[in-house]
Design a protein around this motif. Structure first.
Motif, short mmCIF file in Angstrom:
data_model
loop_
_atom_site.label_atom_id
_atom_site.label_comp_id
_atom_site.label_asym_id
_atom_site.label_seq_id
_atom_site.Cartn_x
_atom_site.Cartn_y
_atom_site.Cartn_z
N GLY A 24 0.78 -1.22 0.00
CA GLY A 24 0.00 0.00 0.00
C GLY A 24 0.82 1.28 0.00
N VAL A 25 2.04 1.21 -0.52
CA VAL A 25 2.88 2.41 -0.63
C VAL A 25 2.29 3.31 -1.71
N PRO A 26 2.08 4.59 -1.40
CA PRO A 26 1.51 5.50 -2.40
C PRO A 26 2.39 5.59 -3.66
N ARG A 27 1.73 5.66 -4.78
CA ARG A 27 2.45 5.84 -6.05
C ARG A 27 2.91 7.28 -6.19
N GLY A 28 4.02 7.46 -6.89
CA GLY A 28 4.50 8.80 -7.20
C GLY A 28 5.55 9.33 -6.24
N ILE A 29 5.95 8.54 -5.26
CA ILE A 29 6.98 9.01 -4.31
C ILE A 29 8.28 9.23 -5.07
N ASP A 30 8.87 10.39 -4.85
CA ASP A 30 10.13 10.78 -5.50
C ASP A 30 10.80 11.82 -4.62
N ASP A 31 11.99 12.20 -4.98
CA ASP A 31 12.70 13.28 -4.29
C ASP A 31 11.76 14.49 -4.23
N SER A 32 11.60 15.06 -3.05
CA SER A 32 10.64 16.17 -2.88
C SER A 32 10.93 17.34 -3.80
N LYS A 33 12.19 17.55 -4.15
CA LYS A 33 12.54 18.68 -5.03
C LYS A 33 12.03 18.48 -6.45
N LYS A 34 11.68 17.26 -6.80
CA LYS A 34 11.17 16.97 -8.14
C LYS A 34 9.65 17.03 -8.22
N LEU A 35 9.01 17.25 -7.09
CA LEU A 35 7.55 17.24 -7.03
C LEU A 35 7.00 18.65 -6.84
N SER A 36 5.82 18.87 -7.37
CA SER A 36 5.15 20.16 -7.17
C SER A 36 4.60 20.21 -5.74
N HIS A 37 4.24 21.40 -5.32
CA HIS A 37 3.63 21.57 -3.99
C HIS A 37 2.38 20.69 -3.86
N VAL A 38 1.57 20.65 -4.89
CA VAL A 38 0.33 19.86 -4.86
C VAL A 38 0.66 18.37 -4.74
N GLU A 39 1.64 17.89 -5.50
CA GLU A 39 2.03 16.48 -5.41
C GLU A 39 2.60 16.15 -4.04
N ARG A 40 3.46 17.03 -3.51
CA ARG A 40 4.03 16.80 -2.17
C ARG A 40 2.94 16.74 -1.11
N THR A 41 1.99 17.66 -1.19
CA THR A 41 0.90 17.69 -0.20
C THR A 41 0.09 16.40 -0.27
N ARG A 42 -0.27 15.98 -1.47
CA ARG A 42 -1.04 14.75 -1.65
C ARG A 42 -0.27 13.55 -1.08
N LEU A 43 1.01 13.44 -1.43
CA LEU A 43 1.80 12.31 -0.96
C LEU A 43 2.04 12.37 0.55
N HIS A 44 2.27 13.57 1.06
CA HIS A 44 2.43 13.72 2.51
C HIS A 44 1.21 13.18 3.24
N ASP A 45 0.03 13.58 2.77
CA ASP A 45 -1.21 13.16 3.42
C ASP A 45 -1.39 11.65 3.30
N ARG A 46 -1.07 11.08 2.16
CA ARG A 46 -1.16 9.61 1.98
C ARG A 46 -0.16 8.90 2.87
N LEU A 47 1.06 9.42 2.96
CA LEU A 47 2.08 8.81 3.83
C LEU A 47 1.66 8.85 5.29
N ARG A 48 1.07 9.95 5.71
CA ARG A 48 0.59 10.07 7.10
C ARG A 48 -0.44 8.99 7.42
N GLY A 49 -1.15 8.53 6.40
CA GLY A 49 -2.17 7.52 6.61
C GLY A 49 -1.68 6.08 6.57
N CYS A 50 -0.46 5.86 6.05
CA CYS A 50 -0.03 4.47 5.88
C CYS A 50 1.35 4.14 6.46
N ALA A 51 2.18 5.14 6.70
CA ALA A 51 3.56 4.89 7.12
C ALA A 51 3.77 5.26 8.59
#
Length: 185
Positions: A24-51
């Motif tokens: 259940g690892v969220p898709r799209g995880i990458d170096d934070s510098k390569k992600l937009s603010h929107v992508e980072r926020t989405r992934l942060h929230d998903r990570l908070r729910g599973c990791a």
């Protein structure tokens, strides 16, 4: 484990330690510098729910007293301690970079680890999102520094405001551009 905020003139340095789930690892995880603010926020929230996540924060005044290197090492130590407090002691810590904190945990430093390790990339997302959120809160109290866009880094807007208004309580006074602003501390 990764950190965010070594280079800015203001605000904390933040480290995050992330233990990803087996499934259940969220898709799209990458170096934070390569992600937009929107992508980072989405992934942060998903990570908070599973990791499992531990965060360590060292504020500007302590950065000034320790120096940024030792403050970063302290933030990393605090992040692992947060995991342990939550009952999730890591078996081995992968740290982005070429140095490790002085600790008893089994660990490996990996240069450009956020491009190699999914867990380090996840930690980079959590650390950057956490730090950016802190700086957006400070931007409300100190709007003239432009932290809503520069997050405390030494942009032209930030440097001009520093010269005009002097340092705020969260500026790193040991950093040359802040010290050279010409204000007594």
């Amino acid at each position: 484990m990764d950190e965010a905020g070594r280079g800015p003139l203001a605000g904390p340095v933040v480290a995050a330690a992330v233990i990803l789930p087996a499934k259940g690892v969220p898709r799209g995880i990458d170096d934070s510098k390569k992600l937009s603010h929107v992508e980072r926020t989405r992934l942060h929230d998903r990570l908070r729910g599973c990791a499992q996540i531990g965060v360590g924060i060292v504020e500007a005044d302590e950065i000034d007293s320790l120096n940024i290197y030792w403050a970063t090492m302290k933030a990393m130590t605090l992040a692992v301690e947060a995991l342990i407090r939550d009952g999730c002691a890591p078996g081995h810590v992968l740290v982005d970079g070429n140095r490790l904190p002085r600790w008893s945990h089994a660990a490996t430093a990996i240069v450009s680890g956020d491009a190699i390790s999914l867990s380090i990339a996840a930690a980079s997302i959590v650390a950057k999102h956490t730090r950016d959120t802190i700086m957006l809160t400070h931007a409300e109290a100190f709007p003239h520094y432009g932290w809503h866009t520069n997050k405390g880094y030494g942009s032209r807007t930030h440097l001009a405001a520093l010269r005009e208004h002097g340092p705020s309580p969260i500026h790193r006074r040991s950093f040359a551009p802040v010290a050279q602003a010409g204000f007594d501390f």
